[in-house]
Write a protein that holds these residues in place. Structure first.
Motif, mmCIF file in Angstrom:
data_model
loop_
_atom_site.group_PDB
_atom_site.id
_atom_site.type_symbol
_atom_site.label_atom_id
_atom_site.label_comp_id
_atom_site.label_asym_id
_atom_site.label_seq_id
_atom_site.Cartn_x
_atom_site.Cartn_y
_atom_site.Cartn_z
ATOM 1 N N VAL B 257 0.860 -1.212 -0.045
ATOM 2 C CA VAL B 257 0.056 -0.001 0.335
ATOM 3 C C VAL B 257 0.958 1.346 0.039
ATOM 4 C CG1 VAL B 257 -1.449 1.227 1.416
ATOM 5 C CG2 VAL B 257 -1.964 -1.022 1.184
ATOM 6 N N PHE B 258 1.801 1.215 0.769
ATOM 7 C CA PHE B 258 2.660 2.645 1.054
ATOM 8 C C PHE B 258 3.686 2.453 0.019
ATOM 9 C CE2 PHE B 258 0.692 2.028 5.244
ATOM 10 C CZ PHE B 258 0.014 3.250 5.118
ATOM 11 N N GLY B 259 3.998 1.251 -0.650
ATOM 12 C CA GLY B 259 5.135 1.152 -1.909
ATOM 13 C C GLY B 259 4.458 1.884 -3.134
ATOM 14 N N LEU B 260 3.221 1.633 -3.223
ATOM 15 C CA LEU B 260 2.116 2.215 -4.168
ATOM 16 C C LEU B 260 2.062 3.708 -3.962
ATOM 17 C CD1 LEU B 260 0.253 1.354 -6.802
ATOM 18 C CD2 LEU B 260 -1.322 1.633 -5.024
ATOM 19 N N MET B 261 1.910 4.156 -2.788
ATOM 20 C CA MET B 261 1.751 5.618 -2.328
ATOM 21 C C MET B 261 2.752 6.304 -2.935
ATOM 22 S SD MET B 261 0.392 6.941 0.984
ATOM 23 C CE MET B 261 1.796 7.755 1.851
ATOM 24 N N PHE B 262 4.105 5.907 -2.695
ATOM 25 C CA PHE B 262 5.377 6.512 -2.885
ATOM 26 C C PHE B 262 5.472 6.546 -4.518
ATOM 27 C CE2 PHE B 262 6.733 5.797 1.333
ATOM 28 C CZ PHE B 262 6.964 6.882 1.593
ATOM 29 N N GLN B 263 5.202 5.333 -5.200
ATOM 30 C CA GLN B 263 5.223 5.119 -6.277
ATOM 31 C C GLN B 263 4.251 6.507 -7.211
ATOM 32 O OE1 GLN B 263 7.136 3.073 -8.017
ATOM 33 N NE2 GLN B 263 6.437 3.371 -9.966
ATOM 34 N N ALA B 264 3.317 6.488 -6.514
ATOM 35 C CA ALA B 264 2.264 7.573 -7.235
ATOM 36 C C ALA B 264 2.757 8.897 -6.897
ATOM 37 C CB ALA B 264 0.993 7.598 -6.427
ATOM 38 N N ILE B 265 3.256 9.212 -5.752
ATOM 39 C CA ILE B 265 3.697 10.686 -5.390
ATOM 40 C C ILE B 265 4.845 10.932 -6.221
ATOM 41 C CG2 ILE B 265 4.786 11.918 -3.720
ATOM 42 C CD1 ILE B 265 3.166 10.337 -1.558
ATOM 43 N N PHE B 266 5.870 9.866 -6.325
ATOM 44 C CA PHE B 266 7.097 10.376 -7.275
ATOM 45 C C PHE B 266 6.831 10.197 -8.615
ATOM 46 C CE2 PHE B 266 9.124 8.789 -3.113
ATOM 47 C CZ PHE B 266 9.356 10.426 -2.609
ATOM 48 N N ASN B 267 5.992 9.432 -9.181
ATOM 49 C CA ASN B 267 5.967 9.088 -10.615
ATOM 50 C C ASN B 267 4.757 9.680 -11.370
ATOM 51 O OD1 ASN B 267 8.328 7.847 -10.453
ATOM 52 N ND2 ASN B 267 7.448 5.688 -10.296
ATOM 53 N N TRP B 268 3.757 9.370 -10.743
ATOM 54 C CA TRP B 268 2.271 9.873 -11.324
ATOM 55 C C TRP B 268 2.207 11.612 -11.103
ATOM 56 C CZ3 TRP B 268 -1.767 6.231 -8.820
ATOM 57 C CH2 TRP B 268 -1.465 4.753 -9.325
ATOM 58 N N ALA B 269 2.985 12.091 -10.185
ATOM 59 C CA ALA B 269 2.654 13.534 -9.760
ATOM 60 C C ALA B 269 3.665 14.413 -10.829
ATOM 61 C CB ALA B 269 2.963 13.836 -8.706
ATOM 62 N N GLU B 270 4.506 13.434 -11.675
ATOM 63 C CA GLU B 270 5.505 14.142 -12.474
ATOM 64 C C GLU B 270 4.679 15.105 -13.785
ATOM 65 O OE1 GLU B 270 8.726 14.992 -12.617
ATOM 66 O OE2 GLU B 270 8.529 14.132 -10.451
ATOM 67 N N ILE B 271 3.734 14.488 -14.257
ATOM 68 C CA ILE B 271 3.236 15.002 -15.494
ATOM 69 C C ILE B 271 2.359 16.303 -15.003
ATOM 70 C CG2 ILE B 271 1.322 14.717 -17.211
ATOM 71 C CD1 ILE B 271 1.852 11.568 -16.753
ATOM 72 N N PRO B 272 1.543 16.399 -14.152
ATOM 73 C CA PRO B 272 0.779 17.645 -13.811
ATOM 74 C C PRO B 272 2.082 18.609 -13.308
ATOM 75 C CG PRO B 272 0.167 15.781 -12.035
ATOM 76 C CD PRO B 272 0.999 15.407 -13.070
ATOM 77 N N LYS B 273 3.209 18.251 -12.404
ATOM 78 C CA LYS B 273 4.089 18.920 -12.014
ATOM 79 C C LYS B 273 4.987 19.571 -13.244
ATOM 80 C CE LYS B 273 7.906 18.606 -8.775
ATOM 81 N NZ LYS B 273 9.097 17.848 -8.652
ATOM 82 N N ASP B 274 5.370 18.904 -14.292
ATOM 83 C CA ASP B 274 6.025 19.354 -15.268
ATOM 84 C C ASP B 274 5.358 20.500 -15.945
ATOM 85 O OD1 ASP B 274 8.063 17.756 -14.898
ATOM 86 O OD2 ASP B 274 7.449 16.375 -16.447
#
Lengths: 81, 644
Positions: B257-274
């Motif tokens: 669960v928390f592995g997925l959360m970190f994955q999401a924070i570090f990878n999925w957030a890249e697109i809106p962040k960019d």
């Protein structure tokens, strides 16, 4: 019937509560336990144990599931049913 | 609370305290109930989600207020009180609920004209205990039997007329997420308000165990009379828990669960962040084109947009993190995670619940510190607050990435493992270990005390209420932007000023910044930072980064006269640094970044949550000392090994 401490019950075992706050001089603690549903006469069941040493416990009482440590569970006396 | 305190809070009859009666016609209705009874969902259903969220004055307990118009046109003020198991209050939340209900402090909240007691219909055996306590207050009361759909599914068949007659108050079944029963509830509320007047409740006296026993045997008596068919136990929650709380599978699930959360924070957030980053660059270049060169353009572009923009880019990460946390909280998983981690947290003297705030701190220590509110004991809570900023937050990432890319060769170490990734992981691990060690140290010195007691409900699993999650997420995002924005904005303006003035003299050879206030300060600080391997330029760049860590990259770039930091030019700055610094200096700066407290928002939130300047001061001093010591040892050791 022999009484046991709640913390001495095995997972899946049930007991009728006979005393709350054994060996605890804190009135606050007794009241918190009671407000959460640990009352004389109610049935308490040890449902789960945490990994690595089996502490804390998850206990079902009056329809709710509560987590508490074995040491604190031992302030509650039960008669196994 | 002892007797003197009770006496100090002598009840004032309503008429004697007119401070809050701005609109006498507007009646106040308060929602009170056990935690996890769906009270907030019911509040959202009644008010349509349009709530004013804030804090009660002086304490960090969330306060929610909304308005509703009944079918006959009467406007009502609805207040959501913090959940409590009884009126014998223990935590800050519970104290608020008690004080409002008894009318102890009219400045905190006007005492309510009517109470909606909310009870989870699936757990009446315990929930009705509080209902009986509320009824005794003597205020007009209506009972909302919430989660009635789930109770019916489990086979519960209640005679509501008997229940209402025995309790002596109207009973309305509700299903909050589907707004069922809300209209009926409001019409009962209106009837009561028209026919009954609130009487002053009696003075609060701590309940004796005998009274609690009596109260619950009354609950048992009423339920025996009113129950036609009792419900079957919670099969689903039991089945899920057999896996989720299983010693082996439970730990694995927690990890995933928390592995997925970190994955999401570090990878999925890249697109809106960019995307946000590119928008900020567009805005800044538009400013450059439209405005004439001069101090105002420089202030807006280099100060305001660069500064505030550097915070706004973290909004996607923060929102995603909160989405995960709100979801996990709402479905009932969070207390289970705390249950599984209690043993480990206990080893360093922390409460099992401290796991949740420390976890949030991987994204940002600000929400992490706010999440410590559920820890009732002050010592436990302060320990958690003080170590939370040592967890590697997302603002450290840009600095880590840049320094690692510049100084650590990307050789393969073992199979797919490469040195750069290992160093990054090592920095995260170092932060966690530092947090745990400091917690252990604090608990065995200043915050010595008995191991915190754990008595926590593991609520029945349920599907999160989409509306509540969405509202919660929006509120958190808004607060983040507002708070971080104000702090960062003022710092950015100040920093821009310090590094721009005074202007360099005619024909100056060195970069403009070395003539500015900031340059002078850096040179003044040099003797202090030389033992840890930093030069004056690092010292200058470090000063603004005390406001926000990620500012470091921009300020290093400015100081090294690379000009404006642009996407893709990280290598350029990295190359400059690689030529100018030794490996020992780079390692020392990395260790500094793991340990140092460089975040005004963290200090501000600590001030707010502890209500004192002492704890942010302690945090700043201990973390800075720790960072200096760590960097000193790293630099000296690395130099000794020939890396200087």
């Amino acid at each position: 019937m022999k009484t046991l401490k709640l913390g001495q019950l095995q997972v899946g075992q049930r007991g009728r509560i006979v005393r709350v706050g054994v060996g605890s001089d804190s009135a606050d603690w007794v009241q918190r336990l009671m407000a959460m549903g640990f009352l004389e006469g109610s049935i308490a069941e040890v449902v789960h144990e945490a990994p690595f040493g089996g502490d804390p416990l998850a206990v079902r009482v009056r329809g709710t599931l509560l987590a508490l440590r074995r040491q604190e569970a031992n302030t509650i006396e039960v008669i196994p049913v | 609370m002892n007797e003197t305190e009770v006496l100090q809070k002598v009840f004032l009859p309503e008429g004697l305290n007119p401070t809050r009666s701005k609109s006498p016609a507007l009646k106040t209705v308060a929602l009170a109930g056990n935690p996890n009874c769906g009270k907030t969902a019911l509040f959202n259903a009644i008010t349509g989600g349009k709530a004013k969220v804030g804090n009660y004055p002086g304490v960090t307990v969330e306060r929610k207020e909304g308005r509703v118009r009944t079918s006959s046109g009467t406007e009502l003020r609805i207040v959501d009180l913090p959940g409590t198991y009884s009126l014998d209050a223990k935590t800050p939340d519970e104290l608020i609920t008690r004080d409002v209900l008894f009318g102890f402090d009219q400045t905190v909240e006007k005492s309510p004209d009517l109470l909606i007691a909310v009870a989870d219909a699936t757990q009446l055996e315990r929930n009705l205990g509080l209902v009986l306590e509320l009824r005794k207050l003597g205020r007009p009361t209506v009972l909302a039997l919430n989660m009635m759909d789930i109770a019916k599914q489990r086979g519960l068949d209640l005679d509501l007329d008997v229940l209402s007659k025995e309790l002596g108050i109207p009973v309305v079944p509700t299903v909050a997420p589907r707004q069922e029963g809300v209209v009926e509830l409001l019409s009962e509320v209106e009837k009561k308000l028209n026919n009954e007047v609130a009487v002053a409740p009696s003075v609060w006296i701590q309940t004796s165990p005998e009274e609690i026993r009596g109260r619950f045997s009354e609950v048992d008596r009423i339920l025996r009379l009113a129950t036609r068919k009792s419900s079957s136990p919670t099969i689903w929650t039991d089945r899920v828990d057999r896996v989720v709380l299983h010693p082996l599978w439970g730990s694995l699930i927690l990890f995933c669960v928390f592995g997925l959360m970190f994955q999401a924070i570090f990878n999925w957030a890249e697109i809106p962040k960019d995307w946000i980053e590119s928008q900020i660059r567009v805005l800044s270049s538009v400013l450059y084109e439209v405005m004439a060169p001069g101090p105002l353009r420089s202030l807006l572009a280099d100060g305001v947009i660069a500064g505030v923009g550097s915070v706004i880019v973290f909004l996607p990460q923060i929102s995603l993190l909160f989405l995960f946390i709100l979801f996990l909280e709402d479905c009932g998983y969070m207390p289970r995670a705390a249950f599984l981690m209690d043993k480990w947290m206990g080893k360093v003297g922390l409460h099992g619940r401290a796991f949740i705030p420390l976890l949030s701190s991987f994204a940002c220590a600000v929400p992490g510190i706010m999440a410590t509110r559920t820890i009732e004991n002050r010592r436990d809570r302060l320990t958690t607050i003080l170590v939370a900023p040592l967890m590697t937050c997302s603002a450290r990432l840009p600095v880590y990435s840049m320094l690692i890319a510049a100084f650590i060769p990307n050789r393969a170490v073992l199979g797919p493992l490469r040195l750069q990734g290992l160093v990054m992981f090592g920095l995260y691990l170092f932060g966690v270990l530092a947090a745990l060690l400091v917690a252990l140290l604090l608990r065995s010195t200043f915050f010595r005390g008995p191991k915190p007691i754990l008595l926590m409900e593991l609520p029945t699993y349920k599907w999160p209420d989409a509306k509540s999650v969405a509202l919660g997420l929006f509120e958190r995002a808004r607060l983040f932007v507002a708070r971080a924005g104000t702090v960062i904005l003022s710092v950015s303006i100040l920093l821009w000023f310090l590094s721009t003035y005074p202007k360099p003299p005619q024909g100056a050879m060195e970069p403009a910044i070395s003539y500015s206030f900031a340059g002078k300060i850096g040179k003044g600080l040099e003797p202090l930072v030389r033992p840890i391997g930093f030069n004056w330029k690092i010292a200058v760049a470090l000063i603004p980064s005390f406001a926000a860590r990620e500012v470091m990259i921009g300020s290093l770039a400015t100081v090294y006269a690379v000009g404006e930091q642009k996407e893709g030019s990280t290598e350029l700055l990295g190359d400059r640094l690689f030529r100018d610094w030794s490996l020992a200096t780079a390692l020392s700066l990395l260790v500094w970044y793991v340990l140092a407290c460089q975040c005004l928002s963290t200090l501000a939130v600590t001030r707010r949550e502890t209500n004192s300047w002492r704890w942010p001061a302690v945090m700043l001093i201990y973390m800075t000392s720790l960072a200096y010591l760590g960097s000193f040892l790293t630099y000296q050791l690395a130099s000794y090994l020939g890396l200087g």
